[in-house]
Design a protein around this motif. Structure first.
Motif, mmCIF file in Angstrom:
data_model
loop_
_atom_site.group_PDB
_atom_site.id
_atom_site.type_symbol
_atom_site.label_atom_id
_atom_site.label_comp_id
_atom_site.label_asym_id
_atom_site.label_seq_id
_atom_site.Cartn_x
_atom_site.Cartn_y
_atom_site.Cartn_z
ATOM 1 N N LEU A 154 0.827 -1.207 0.000
ATOM 2 C CA LEU A 154 0.000 0.000 0.000
ATOM 3 C C LEU A 154 0.861 1.258 0.000
ATOM 4 O O LEU A 154 0.539 2.242 -0.671
ATOM 5 N N ILE A 202 2.202 1.877 -3.439
ATOM 6 C CA ILE A 202 1.166 2.409 -4.325
ATOM 7 C C ILE A 202 0.896 3.874 -3.986
ATOM 8 O O ILE A 202 0.717 4.712 -4.881
ATOM 9 N N TRP A 203 0.887 4.193 -2.691
ATOM 10 C CA TRP A 203 0.674 5.579 -2.246
ATOM 11 C C TRP A 203 1.761 6.499 -2.800
ATOM 12 O O TRP A 203 1.474 7.596 -3.277
ATOM 13 N N ILE A 240 1.244 7.111 -6.564
ATOM 14 C CA ILE A 240 0.224 8.130 -6.867
ATOM 15 C C ILE A 240 0.835 9.524 -6.746
ATOM 16 O O ILE A 240 0.603 10.399 -7.587
ATOM 17 N N LEU A 266 -0.463 5.933 -11.911
ATOM 18 C CA LEU A 266 -1.755 5.429 -11.435
ATOM 19 C C LEU A 266 -1.962 3.943 -11.688
ATOM 20 O O LEU A 266 -2.901 3.355 -11.144
ATOM 21 N N ALA A 308 -2.256 1.669 -8.516
ATOM 22 C CA ALA A 308 -3.455 1.961 -7.740
ATOM 23 C C ALA A 308 -4.708 1.485 -8.467
ATOM 24 O O ALA A 308 -5.633 0.936 -7.847
ATOM 25 N N TRP A 337 -4.960 -2.242 -8.081
ATOM 26 C CA TRP A 337 -5.407 -2.617 -6.741
ATOM 27 C C TRP A 337 -6.895 -2.341 -6.575
ATOM 28 O O TRP A 337 -7.639 -3.179 -6.037
ATOM 29 N N LEU A 372 -9.532 7.754 -8.840
ATOM 30 C CA LEU A 372 -8.379 7.287 -9.600
ATOM 31 C C LEU A 372 -8.625 7.391 -11.099
ATOM 32 O O LEU A 372 -7.755 7.853 -11.852
ATOM 33 N N ALA A 402 -4.384 10.279 -3.039
ATOM 34 C CA ALA A 402 -3.428 9.400 -2.357
ATOM 35 C C ALA A 402 -3.845 9.168 -0.914
ATOM 36 O O ALA A 402 -3.760 8.041 -0.403
ATOM 37 N N PHE A 445 -6.793 6.851 -0.854
ATOM 38 C CA PHE A 445 -6.357 5.479 -1.096
ATOM 39 C C PHE A 445 -5.808 4.841 0.174
ATOM 40 O O PHE A 445 -6.171 3.712 0.534
ATOM 41 N N SER A 464 -7.921 1.836 1.841
ATOM 42 C CA SER A 464 -7.275 0.528 1.724
ATOM 43 C C SER A 464 -6.956 -0.048 3.098
ATOM 44 O O SER A 464 -7.117 -1.260 3.320
#
Length: 390
Positions: free
Chosen positions: A157, A160-161, A164, A169, A172, A175, A194, A264, A267, A271
């Motif tokens: 996570l 992915i953060w 972003i 992208l 994300a 996911w 997103l 972000a 997310f 998440s």
């Protein structure tokens, strides 16, 4: 902050004085060089065999006198600078306390269980930050049982953060696609936000990307029409301004960096809630709470020393004063049951009810008693609490 400001003020005085001395020194050295050059030119006028004339002697004596005077002034200014620098150290000693032993439990880490808990929290923090090699080394060298450390998906996570924030992208979106049903069940806006960013990324390429943007909208926005109809209409309105550029239109806010930062954060929040893990690592939360509590504890230490009071919290499991922390991080040093008005302990720990209220285990055990039920309802009403049970 007041302590830092006081020290910063002294440091600024040193910097200003040093700059002034440096400028003055350059001028003095320049004057000395000019005197020496003048003396050299005067001596060079005569032949090597001639003696020093009275005029040359006067120039030489004048040069020596002025040079000596200027060097003495430099020495005095340098000595004054040392005094100003020493005030910085005194300001640090006056505003900061180097000895924190009086505000801590010296025996906290003599217990092997506490040491293992600390190592476990540190290992989990390293896993969260994606530093798996550091966490594995810590587990190996500290002797932690590997089965006690449950790797959380937070590292993925976090990556992915960061992606972003860097304008990428794809991770994300992948996911969000995997957990699309779960996000919809939670009424999350993450997946739409997103796709909105991805749509705006395409539009930023200009008029030539119009066909691609329309195709992307038809493919990905259909499922969001019911919940985000007005937002989708706004996105379609941006197509009109493609010839002049989105940044010159009323919709330029859709391309602002704040949109990426907001998405972000959404997310990370959604998440973590979906996967049942904490958004914040326990280690920095504990450190920040300790840093917030430290100034108040140091002030209490000074009061204790002035009144010759010692051992006010040695051997106890709670702080001697209340510490106000940030609203989103509300912690208490010890739990007090709102029903029985007693503090919890290891033998009587807090228990969370299905409704969300927390009471002590003793109060929970007494719920089966009929008269106690009525008393608890009475106390809840007069303590302005909703009914803790149906």
């Amino acid at each position: 902050m007041e302590s830092c400001a006081a020290v910063e003020k002294e440091v600024e005085k040193v910097i200003n004085k040093f700059s002034a001395i440096n400028d003055h020194s350059q001028r003095i050295i320049g004057d000395v060089i000019s005197l020496i050059e003048k003396l050299r030119a005067s001596i060079a006028e005569g032949t090597p065999d001639n003696k020093v004339t009275p005029g040359q002697a006067e120039v030489l004596n004048d040069a020596l006198t002025k040079t000596k005077d200027k060097l003495q002034r430099l020495t005095t200014e340098h000595r004054d600078l040392h005094g100003t620098v020493s005030k910085v150290g005194k300001a640090i000693d006056r505003n900061f306390v180097a000895d924190f032993t009086a505000t801590s439990r010296t025996d906290a880490f003599q217990n092997e269980r506490n040491v293992m808990l600390l190592n476990k929290i540190m290992a989990q923090h390293f896993y969260r930050q994606g530093m798996d090699d550091v966490a594995d080394t810590l587990i190996k060298e500290s002797g932690l049982p590997a089965e006690d450390i449950v790797p959380e998906p937070y590292a993925e996570l976090h990556r992915i953060w960061e992606a972003i924030h860097n304008g990428k992208l794809a991770p994300a979106l992948d996911w969000a696609s995997r957990y699309s049903a779960e996000l919809d069940a939670r009424n999350s806006s993450l997946e739409f936000k997103l796709h909105r960013l991805a749509f705006m990324q395409i539009l930023n390429e200009g008029v030539q990307a119009q066909t691609e943007a329309i195709s992307y909208a038809r493919t990905n926005f259909a499922k969001f029409v019911r919940r985000f109809e007005k937002d989708i209409q706004i996105l379609m309105g941006t197509l009109i301004y493609l010839p002049i550029g989105i940044h010159n239109s009323p919709y330029k806010y859709l391309t602002a960096p704040e949109m990426w930062i907001e998405t972000a954060d959404v997310f990370l929040k959604d998440s973590c809630q979906l996967l049942g893990i904490n958004k914040d690592s326990p280690l920095p939360v504990i450190v920040n709470a300790g840093c917030t509590a430290l100034p108040a504890l140091l002030n209490l230490k000074q009061v204790m020393m002035s009144r010759q009071v010692t051992g006010i919290w040695n051997g106890r499991d709670e702080l001697p004063i209340e510490i106000d922390l940030e609203p989103e991080n509300r912690f208490h040093s010890i739990f007090a049951c709102p029903i029985l008005r007693q503090q919890s302990s290891e033998d009587n720990p807090p228990m969370k009810l299905l409704c969300g209220h927390v009471i002590s285990r003793d109060a929970l055990n007494k719920l089966s008693n009929g008269p106690m039920y009525v008393i608890l309802l009475f106390l809840c009403v007069f303590s302005q609490l909703p009914r803790p049970f149906p």
